[in-house]
Design an enzyme around this catalytic site. Structure first.
Site, PDB file in Angstrom:
ATOM      1  N   ALA A 104       0.840  -1.204   0.000  1.00 28.99           N
ATOM      2  CA  ALA A 104       0.000   0.000   0.000  1.00 28.99           C
ATOM      3  C   ALA A 104       0.870   1.247   0.000  1.00 28.99           C
ATOM      4  CB  ALA A 104      -0.916  -0.001   1.219  1.00 28.99           C
ATOM      5  N   ASP A 105       0.337   2.306  -0.567  1.00 28.46           N
ATOM      6  CA  ASP A 105       1.011   3.597  -0.545  1.00 28.46           C
ATOM      7  C   ASP A 105      -0.045   4.685  -0.525  1.00 28.46           C
ATOM      8  OD1 ASP A 105       3.837   4.776  -0.831  1.00 28.46           O
ATOM      9  OD2 ASP A 105       2.594   6.011  -2.166  1.00 28.46           O
TER      10      ASP A 105
END
Length: 188
Positions: free
Chosen positions: A64-65
């Site tokens: 995730a970012d």
């Protein structure tokens, strides 16, 4: 096994709302994105890079970012207090977008998605910005603020998923993990 490819303690805590049966791994990656890439594609690109580092033949990997976007421009993590001040000043009184990209990789394949939450800041005085910077919580966060801490005092309203702003769209991720595509994820 479920693997969270992230060094973020916030993502670890949020994934705990779904399951406690996971491990956390992380490695530093180059977070530079091609200049012509849209914010939406950039956040997907970065989440894929993080997940692909730990891709294997048995487990479900989550990468995730999270990015902050103002007027089409990505505001990353500030390099120093001066840059943090500049970012927060630019967000003052304005609505911006927080995008979190998520990539799931399983033995069956790969899926990426992103969620967007709109956040509006109050008009902030230079003193308010300086006082927030003194808390130190802004230095490792996209857009130079964390909504889950003292940064909550800067926020007038949000439209969308609060947890997305913190760093992981929990309900959307839970629904994706229910997909038979990720059948080796232990839902119990």
């Amino acid at each position: 096994m479920l693997i969270l490819a992230s060094k973020s303690p916030r993502r670890k805590e949020l994934l705990g709302f779904i399951t406690n049966d996971f491990i956390v791994v992380s490695e530093e990656i180059d977070e530079t994105v091609p200049e012509d890439m849209t914010p939406e594609n950039a956040v997907l690109y970065l989440s894929r890079k993080k997940a692909e580092l730990f891709q294997n033949s048995e487990d479900v990997v989550i990468g995730a970012d999270t990015i902050v976007v103002l007027n089409g421009k990505i505001l990353g993590k500030p390099a120093d207090e001066e840059e943090a001040f500049s970012m927060l000043k630019s967000l003052s009184g304005k609505e911006h977008s927080v995008l979190t990209g998520v990539t799931l990789i399983s033995p069956s394949g790969k899926k990426s998605f992103y969620k967007e939450t709109k956040v509006k800041f109050f008009e902030l005085s230079d003193g308010e910005i300086s006082n927030y910077i003194k808390t130190g919580e802004c230095m490792d966060k996209a857009g130079a603020y964390g909504i889950q801490g003292f940064g909550s005092l800067l926020v007038e309203k949000i439209d969308g998923d609060y947890f997305n702003v913190v760093g992981l769209p929990v309900s959307a991720l839970f629904r994706e993990l229910q997909n038979p595509f990720f059948s080796n994820f232990n839902k119990n």
